[in-house]
Design a protein around this motif. Structure first.
Motif, PDB file in Angstrom:
ATOM      1  N   ARG A 187      64.333  37.965  75.603  1.00 30.90           N
ATOM      2  CA  ARG A 187      63.254  38.406  74.710  1.00 30.90           C
ATOM      3  C   ARG A 187      62.730  37.241  73.862  1.00 30.90           C
ATOM      4  NH1 ARG A 187      66.445  44.057  73.770  1.00 30.90           N
ATOM      5  NH2 ARG A 187      65.427  45.187  75.482  1.00 30.90           N
ATOM      6  N   ARG A 188      63.588  36.292  73.552  1.00 28.72           N
ATOM      7  CA  ARG A 188      63.099  35.086  72.870  1.00 28.72           C
ATOM      8  C   ARG A 188      62.169  34.301  73.795  1.00 28.72           C
ATOM      9  NH1 ARG A 188      68.643  34.635  71.037  1.00 28.72           N
ATOM     10  NH2 ARG A 188      68.778  35.235  68.822  1.00 28.72           N
ATOM     11  N   GLN A 197      60.264  35.678  76.070  1.00 26.43           N
ATOM     12  CA  GLN A 197      59.005  36.434  76.083  1.00 26.43           C
ATOM     13  C   GLN A 197      58.221  36.210  74.782  1.00 26.43           C
ATOM     14  OE1 GLN A 197      60.542  40.364  76.711  1.00 26.43           O
ATOM     15  NE2 GLN A 197      60.957  40.039  78.894  1.00 26.43           N
ATOM     16  N   LEU A 198      58.943  36.158  73.661  1.00 25.82           N
ATOM     17  CA  LEU A 198      58.286  35.929  72.381  1.00 25.82           C
ATOM     18  C   LEU A 198      57.641  34.550  72.324  1.00 25.82           C
ATOM     19  CD1 LEU A 198      57.628  36.703  69.476  1.00 25.82           C
ATOM     20  CD2 LEU A 198      59.920  35.909  68.813  1.00 25.82           C
ATOM     21  N   GLU A 246      52.363  42.248  69.936  1.00 22.98           N
ATOM     22  CA  GLU A 246      53.384  42.314  70.987  1.00 22.98           C
ATOM     23  C   GLU A 246      54.587  41.454  70.608  1.00 22.98           C
ATOM     24  OE1 GLU A 246      51.989  41.659  74.991  1.00 22.98           O
ATOM     25  OE2 GLU A 246      49.981  42.311  74.466  1.00 22.98           O
ATOM     26  N   GLY A 247      54.304  40.300  70.000  1.00 24.73           N
ATOM     27  CA  GLY A 247      55.400  39.429  69.584  1.00 24.73           C
ATOM     28  C   GLY A 247      56.253  40.052  68.495  1.00 24.73           C
ATOM     29  N   LYS A 264      58.687  42.268  70.131  1.00 22.45           N
ATOM     30  CA  LYS A 264      59.785  41.487  70.723  1.00 22.45           C
ATOM     31  C   LYS A 264      60.746  41.009  69.644  1.00 22.45           C
ATOM     32  CE  LYS A 264      58.424  41.768  74.964  1.00 22.45           C
ATOM     33  NZ  LYS A 264      59.213  42.553  75.935  1.00 22.45           N
ATOM     34  N   GLN A 265      60.212  40.600  68.479  1.00 25.28           N
ATOM     35  CA  GLN A 265      61.075  40.150  67.400  1.00 25.28           C
ATOM     36  C   GLN A 265      61.961  41.287  66.905  1.00 25.28           C
ATOM     37  OE1 GLN A 265      61.405  36.903  66.142  1.00 25.28           O
ATOM     38  NE2 GLN A 265      63.173  37.949  65.241  1.00 25.28           N
ATOM     39  N   GLN A 303      63.113  43.735  68.790  1.00 27.89           N
ATOM     40  CA  GLN A 303      64.158  43.871  69.808  1.00 27.89           C
ATOM     41  C   GLN A 303      65.207  42.761  69.673  1.00 27.89           C
ATOM     42  OE1 GLN A 303      61.735  43.846  73.367  1.00 27.89           O
ATOM     43  NE2 GLN A 303      61.701  46.084  73.476  1.00 27.89           N
TER      44      GLN A 303
END
Length: 437
Positions: free
Chosen positions: A112-113, A115-116, A263-264, A267-268, A270
């Motif tokens: 996820r990092r 993706q972020l 969106e970010g 993710k943060q 998550q």
């Protein structure tokens, strides 16, 4: 001294960075130069490069970390010797170690990092495009202002030519006794006023050229000029602001940037929640030692005999951390809500800008139609008044008033033309089209 410093500054610049001012610049050339030399755009490009590095760092987080070490220790008195027993005396030992560790599971925080970091890079890229769009709009505004000032200067020159001819005509009539000295003086005063108007118009051209040159960060502007394109004016389709807004939502970079940041923020959130889950890591290594007190074996034999390897798994289970993770999750949720509000604010700002541009375009079209009609009527009226004046059937005051009405009508028509041109192009720009004349 000032001239010397300027000359040295030019010499310090690369040859290919100096502008070619030997020809008038088009809007496309002005825009391209501004995009390449504007400091705001350059700063945003640096930000994008930083986000690229961040993404690369996040992508490499899957790889194991490997470290090597060499140690040298001296022992005085009683201590553990090379055979792992306590001995008395001074000794020295040399150690060589190589270890590696790798994260196997961390609550999916690592992917996820990644993706972020990708979302942050895309958002920064959209910010860069937004900065470029801002420069395009500013350059176009300054460019159109120059074209308008050019046209006003042309109008002033035409009126100066008319007044010059009238002075010559009256001076000829005065020589034959058909015109009075007062009439000649009045016409010369009008000619002087036209000269002042032309000087002011030329000064306005220079000022607008300087404004654009400063926007382009040109090192020199005295020879700078712009191309006067042939503008074909027609009634253009403007559309409805809601339709323009619907199209703009899909193409405007400022909207896309805030959507990516939203969106970010998800993710943060998550990533923050991943701290609730256990983490599993793998470690492995090898090492060897040499003891100077272990004299029965040589250096290389000791390294071989003392060589060892290890492999280990480490499971870390979070139990209680003083509600730190819970509060971090709550903070991440607030940040997500804040980003939602920021997206809505950006959308509202865009809609207001489109409403203003649409309203200005509609008003400019009406003004363009009316001002052209008025200019045509003023031209016809002036031609008739001029003929009457030259035949002695109209006074100088009537002639001068007709001329002033014509000048104002022509100036209004020029202003309306370029305002209509710019506003309609701006509406197309919001739809995703190119900002061209």
């Amino acid at each position: 001294m000032k001239a010397l410093l300027i000359a040295l500054a030019f010499m310090a610049q690369p040859t290919d960075s100096l502008p070619d001012l030997s020809h008038p610049w088009s809007l496309q050339e002005c825009t391209q130069w501004a995009l390449e030399h504007n400091l705001t755009v350059a700063a945003q490009e640096v930000t994008v490069q930083g986000r690229e590095i961040d993404k690369n760092t996040a992508d490499m987080a899957w790889l194991p970390s490997v470290n090597g070490s060499v140690s040298e220790n001296w022992s005085f008195g009683r201590g553990i010797g090379g055979n792992n027993t306590y001995e008395s005396g001074n000794s020295a030992s040399t150690g060589f170690n190589l270890g590696a560790s790798m994260n196997l599971f961390d609550g999916l925080a690592t992917p996820r990092r990644m993706q972020l970091a990708k979302l942050n890079l895309e958002a920064a890229t959209e910010d860069l495009e937004k900065a470029r769009n801002d420069i395009r709009v500013q350059v176009a505004q300054a460019y159109v202002q120059i074209l308008y000032n050019y046209e006003i200067a042309d109008v002033a020159r035409e009126q100066l030519a008319i007044d010059s001819l009238q002075v010559e005509r009256l001076e000829g009539l005065f020589g034959t006794g058909k015109a009075s000295a007062a009439e000649v003086s009045q016409q010369k005063a009008s000619l002087a006023q036209s000269q002042v108007t032309l000087i002011q118009a030329r000064n306005n051209v220079r000022t607008s050229l300087l404004t654009l040159a400063q926007l382009l960060e040109l090192p020199s502007w005295e020879q700078f000029s712009v191309l006067r394109p042939k503008v074909e004016m027609e009634e253009l389709y403007i559309g409805h602001p809601d339709d323009i807004y619907a199209e703009a939502l899909g193409v405007r970079p400022e909207i896309r940037a805030e959507q990516l940041r939203l969106e970010g923020s998800a993710k943060q959130l998550q990533i923050t929640k991943a701290a609730y889950y256990p983490s599993l890591s793998l470690s492995a290594g090898m090492g060897t030692n040499y003891y100077s007190s272990f004299a029965t074996q040589s250096f290389w034999n000791q390294l071989s005999n003392n060589f060892s390897q290890y492999v280990g798994l480490s499971l870390n289970i979070p139990i209680f951390n003083k509600f730190s993770t819970r509060n971090q999750v709550r903070t991440a949720k607030l940040q997500q809500t804040s980003q939602q509000l920021q997206l809505r604010r950006t959308q509202q700002t865009l809609y207001k800008e489109i409403q203003q541009a649409w309203n200005s375009a509609v008003a400019a079209r009406a003004k363009w139609e009316a001002s052209n009609t008025a200019a045509s009527a003023a031209q016809d009226a002036f031609v008739l008044t001029q003929a009457k004046y030259e035949n002695g059937k109209a006074t100088f005051t009537e002639f001068n008033e007709s001329r002033n009405r014509l000048v104002k009508a022509q100036s209004d028509a020029v202003q309306a033309t370029y305002e209509y041109l710019y506003q309609t192009r701006l509406v197309e720009f919001y739809r995703g089209g190119a900002l061209v004349l």
